[in-house]
Design a protein around this motif. Structure first.
Motif, PDB file in Angstrom:
ATOM      1  N   PHE A 186       0.877  -1.169   0.000  1.00 17.85           N
ATOM      2  CA  PHE A 186       0.000   0.000   0.000  1.00 17.85           C
ATOM      3  C   PHE A 186       0.919   1.224   0.000  1.00 17.85           C
ATOM      4  O   PHE A 186       1.390   1.647   1.041  1.00 17.85           O
ATOM      5  N   PRO A 187       1.227   1.797  -1.176  1.00 12.74           N
ATOM      6  CA  PRO A 187       2.074   2.985  -1.222  1.00 12.74           C
ATOM      7  C   PRO A 187       1.234   4.231  -0.966  1.00 12.74           C
ATOM      8  O   PRO A 187       0.394   4.606  -1.786  1.00 12.74           O
ATOM      9  N   GLU A 188       1.441   4.859   0.154  1.00 12.47           N
ATOM     10  CA  GLU A 188       0.602   5.986   0.556  1.00 12.47           C
ATOM     11  C   GLU A 188       1.082   7.295  -0.057  1.00 12.47           C
ATOM     12  O   GLU A 188       2.281   7.537  -0.219  1.00 12.47           O
ATOM     13  N   ALA A 189       0.098   8.121  -0.406  1.00 10.04           N
ATOM     14  CA  ALA A 189       0.290   9.517  -0.817  1.00 10.04           C
ATOM     15  C   ALA A 189       1.112   9.679  -2.088  1.00 10.04           C
ATOM     16  O   ALA A 189       1.949  10.579  -2.183  1.00 10.04           O
ATOM     17  N   PHE A 215      -9.470  14.893  -0.983  1.00 12.11           N
ATOM     18  CA  PHE A 215      -8.863  16.078  -0.352  1.00 12.11           C
ATOM     19  C   PHE A 215      -7.440  15.814   0.139  1.00 12.11           C
ATOM     20  O   PHE A 215      -6.962  16.484   1.056  1.00 12.11           O
ATOM     21  N   GLY A 216      -6.759  14.845  -0.455  1.00 10.14           N
ATOM     22  CA  GLY A 216      -5.393  14.527  -0.044  1.00 10.14           C
ATOM     23  C   GLY A 216      -4.395  14.838  -1.148  1.00 10.14           C
ATOM     24  O   GLY A 216      -4.659  15.638  -2.054  1.00 10.14           O
ATOM     25  N   LYS A 217      -3.249  14.194  -1.073  1.00 12.19           N
ATOM     26  CA  LYS A 217      -2.182  14.442  -2.033  1.00 12.19           C
ATOM     27  C   LYS A 217      -2.389  13.705  -3.350  1.00 12.19           C
ATOM     28  O   LYS A 217      -1.842  14.091  -4.379  1.00 12.19           O
ATOM     29  N   SER A 218      -3.162  12.616  -3.315  1.00 12.47           N
ATOM     30  CA  SER A 218      -3.325  11.802  -4.515  1.00 12.47           C
ATOM     31  C   SER A 218      -4.489  12.289  -5.364  1.00 12.47           C
ATOM     32  O   SER A 218      -5.520  12.704  -4.830  1.00 12.47           O
TER      33      SER A 218
END
Length: 293
Positions: A186-189, A215-218
């Motif tokens: 699970f590679p986050e952001a 609403f995040g970086k991705s």
């Protein structure tokens, strides 16, 4: 004679992503899990962020293992779908992770993901994160794999290293975590479509999870496109939660302003619809049958 051994939740989740990619919605209570099953989803997810927010606290590791597993058990009992759970950093060091796995497995869930953040942890899409050494995380993964009773119980490794040390470190860690026994990564952001694609190419053959939180970086990418890149599990951890909370706020504001709820009624689930999801009629019929009625 046919084998009558029940298929474990972990096996059902593995079978689902083998035919994937699959969209996995976050379900913030057991009733929402029932709704997801009726709508045709193949798996559901219990988010630590939603669980924390629902208890009125931020997602910084304040809730205990027992609070997570109690929610997991209630959710798993409400649906036949396999339930994937957020297990934060494992609630301690490697030996704590053994207990974490045993408790989640006993709760009836299909699997968990563990992250490599240091405590106090924070939302993966916020700045200021820090990560443990890769070796510390490897030890946790080894402990998790050793602790599970069902070989199909899923242990995914989340890495937050991309936002701390950069893309290459995230790839290096992913390969180490897979070597330690993780079932997937699970590679986050990830911050762009191109980064998602690069990561999948850098870890060929791995089972990959993409987090499509809002609403995040991705960027928000659809399931089909992520599947074409090689991602098998596409997570929507807070989508239903955010929509429900916004609706609740709007409804309460209208009630406060007007002193009556009539304007909000068209947006409500009816009593009949609720009872249908709950299977209320079946409860009544069984109750009468037990009394011989």
């Amino acid at each position: 004679m046919a084998d009558s051994t029940p298929i474990s939740p972990g096996r059902r989740l593995r079978d689902a992503w083998a035919h994937g990619p699959i969209a996995i919605p976050g379900v913030f209570n057991p009733l929402v899990a029932k709704m997801a099953e009726r709508l045709g989803f193949h798996a559901v997810y219990l988010s630590g962020g939603a669980l924390s927010a629902g208890n009125g606290v931020p997602d910084i590791g304040l809730l205990a293992l027992t609070e997570f597993t109690q929610a997991a058990q209630l959710t798993a009992q409400a649906t036949t779908l396999p339930l994937l759970c957020d297990a934060d950093t494992g609630f301690g060091e490697a030996l704590n992770v053994e207990r974490t796995v045993r408790m989640f497995e006993s709760a009836g869930v299909a699997g968990i993901h563990l992250e490599d953040q240091e405590m106090p942890k924070r939302c993966g899409h916020l700045s200021g994160k820090s990560v443990v050494s890769a070796e510390v995380m490897v030890a946790k993964i080894r402990a998790a794999v050793a602790a599970k009773k069902d070989k199909d119980f899923v242990v995914l490794a989340r890495t937050d290293a991309k936002g701390v040390h950069g893309f290459d470190d995230a790839v290096t860690r992913a390969k180490m975590y897979l070597d330690a026994g993780a079932d997937g990564i699970f590679p986050e952001a990830m911050e762009s479509r191109e980064e998602f694609e690069r990561f999948a190419k850098a870890v060929p053959g791995a089972t990959l999870l993409a987090n499509m939180t809002e609403f995040g970086k991705s960027p928000n990418i659809d399931v089909k496109a992520l599947g074409a890149m090689g991602y098998r599990l596409i997570l929507f951890p807070l989508t239903a939660f955010r929509a429900a909370m916004k609706t609740a706020e709007d409804t309460l504001r209208d009630l406060m302003t007007n002193g009556v709820q009539t304007a909000s009624i068209p947006n409500m689930q009816t009593r009949a619809e609720l009872y249908d999801v709950l299977g209320y009629t079946g409860y009544e019929e069984r109750d009468r049958a037990y009394f011989g009625g």
